[in-house]
Design an enzyme around this catalytic site. Structure first.
Site, PDB file in Angstrom:
ATOM      1  N   CYS A 101     -22.253  -2.370 -60.084  1.00 16.42           N
ATOM      2  CA  CYS A 101     -22.850  -3.210 -59.063  1.00 16.42           C
ATOM      3  C   CYS A 101     -22.924  -2.940 -57.727  1.00 16.42           C
ATOM      4  CB  CYS A 101     -21.742  -4.471 -59.278  1.00 16.42           C
ATOM      5  SG  CYS A 101     -22.531  -5.994 -58.693  1.00 16.42           S
ATOM      6  N   HIS A 126     -21.497  -5.633 -65.051  1.00 21.78           N
ATOM      7  CA  HIS A 126     -19.793  -5.188 -65.000  1.00 21.78           C
ATOM      8  C   HIS A 126     -19.314  -4.850 -66.238  1.00 21.78           C
ATOM      9  CE1 HIS A 126     -19.081  -6.207 -60.804  1.00 21.78           C
ATOM     10  NE2 HIS A 126     -19.984  -7.098 -60.862  1.00 21.78           N
ATOM     11  N   GLU A 185     -16.710  -3.120 -66.809  1.00 24.89           N
ATOM     12  CA  GLU A 185     -15.135  -3.581 -66.994  1.00 24.89           C
ATOM     13  C   GLU A 185     -14.679  -4.934 -67.406  1.00 24.89           C
ATOM     14  OE1 GLU A 185     -17.092  -3.610 -64.445  1.00 24.89           O
ATOM     15  OE2 GLU A 185     -16.104  -5.283 -63.119  1.00 24.89           O
TER      16      GLU A 185
END
Ligand code: MN
Length: 233
Positions: free
Chosen positions: A106, A208, A210
Site C-alpha cells: 500500500c 493488503h 496481510e
C-alpha cells in the site's frame, strides 16, 4: 536463527510509533523473525538497520508529502507527516542499494515508487474513470476488485492471470519510477502491483494481503515467496 525481517514503522499516533499487528503476525507466521524499525533521523542508524536485517517490509499508512516527489498538494490529499516520509524514503533508498529483498504494501509501494523517482496521484478523483478503491465492506478480509498480472512477472508466477483483492487506498502510482516495472492493474488501469526485476525480490502491492490471510490461502504465497527470497539472498 530465523531470517530477520525489518518491519518499518507505519506511523505516529499520540507520540507513539506503531506497526499494525497483522504485518507482524504475517511475518512471524511465514517463518521470519519480525523486528520493528522505528523512525530515526540518523544516517548511521539507517545504515545499521540495513546491515542488521535480511529483508524489509514497508507497510500501509497515511499519504506522502507531495513536495518529496516534486509536486505541491492538490485537492483530496490526506494527512501527511514529512518526518516519517523522509525517514521511510531514505531507508527505502538504503535498502535498494543493499539489494536485500523487500516487500512493500500500500503506502509502502508508493514509498518504493517515490524513492525510485516516480510520482503518485494525490487522490483518485484525479482519474475520471477510476472505480472506488476505498472499499466499504465491514471487514478488511473481503475482496473488492480484480487485479490482472503481467505475464512473465513474479506476481503472475505466484497468482496466475489475476487475483481478487481488497482495496483501501485513495491514492495510486501515477508515473512509475526508474527501474520500476508495472506488473498488476485493475480494470480501470490503476497500478496495483510493481516489481524491480533486476533485484532478487522487490515487490510492491497496492492491496493488503496481510488482512486476507485467513480467507485467502493464495495471499500466503506472497509472504512465503518473500521469505524464500530472504533466505536465498
Ligand atoms: Mn485498489
Amino acid at each position: 536463527m530465523k531470517a530477520k525481517i525489518g518491519i518499518v514503522i507505519c506511523g505516529m499516533e499520540n507520540n507513539r510509533q506503531f506497526v499494525t499487528n497483522s504485518y507482524i503476525r504475517a511475518v512471524h507466521k511465514a517463518g521470519g523473525l519480525p523486528i520493528l524499525l522505528p523512525m530515526v533521523r540518523s544516517d548511521t542508524v539507517i545504515s545499521d538497520y540495513t546491515t542488521l536485517c535480511d529483508g524489509f517490509l514497508f507497510c500501509g499508512g497515511n499519504d506522502v508529502t507531495p513536495l518529496l516527489f516534486g509536486e505541491e498538494p492538490r485537492k483530496g490529499i490526506g494527512e501527511t507527516d514529512i518526518t516519517l516520509d523522509i525517514f521511510q524514503i531514505r531507508l527505502m533508498k538504503a535498502v535498494l542499494k543493499s539489494k536485500k529483498p523487500l516487500l512493500a504494501i500500500c503506502r509502502g509501494m508508493q514509498v518504493l515508487n517515490i524513492a525510485c523517482g516516480g510520482s503518485i496521484y494525490h487522490d483518485l478523483s484525479e482519474v475520471p474513470d477510476a472505480i472506488n478503491h476505498m472499499q466499504t465492506s465491514t471487514t478488511r478480509k473481503d475482496v473488492s476488485h480484480r487485479v490482472a498480472f503481467e505475464p512473465g512477472s513474479r506476481l503472475h508466477r505466484l497468482f496466475g492471470d489475476f487475483a481478487y483483492t481488497n482495496s483501501f487506498h485513495h491514492q495510486a502510482i501515477n508515473i512509475p519510477g526508474e527501474d520500476i516495472v508495472v506488473t498488476g492493474k485493475t480494470g480501470d488501469d490503476i497500478i496495483e502491483a510493481i516489481e524491480i526485476p533486476t533485484l532478487s525480490f522487490a515487490v510492491g502491492v497496492q492491496w493488503h494481503p496481510e488482512s486476507m490471510l485467513q480467507k485467502n490461502g493464495k495471499m500466503w504465497q506472497l509472504f512465503h515467496a518473500f521469505l524464500l527470497a530472504v533466505r536465498a539472498y
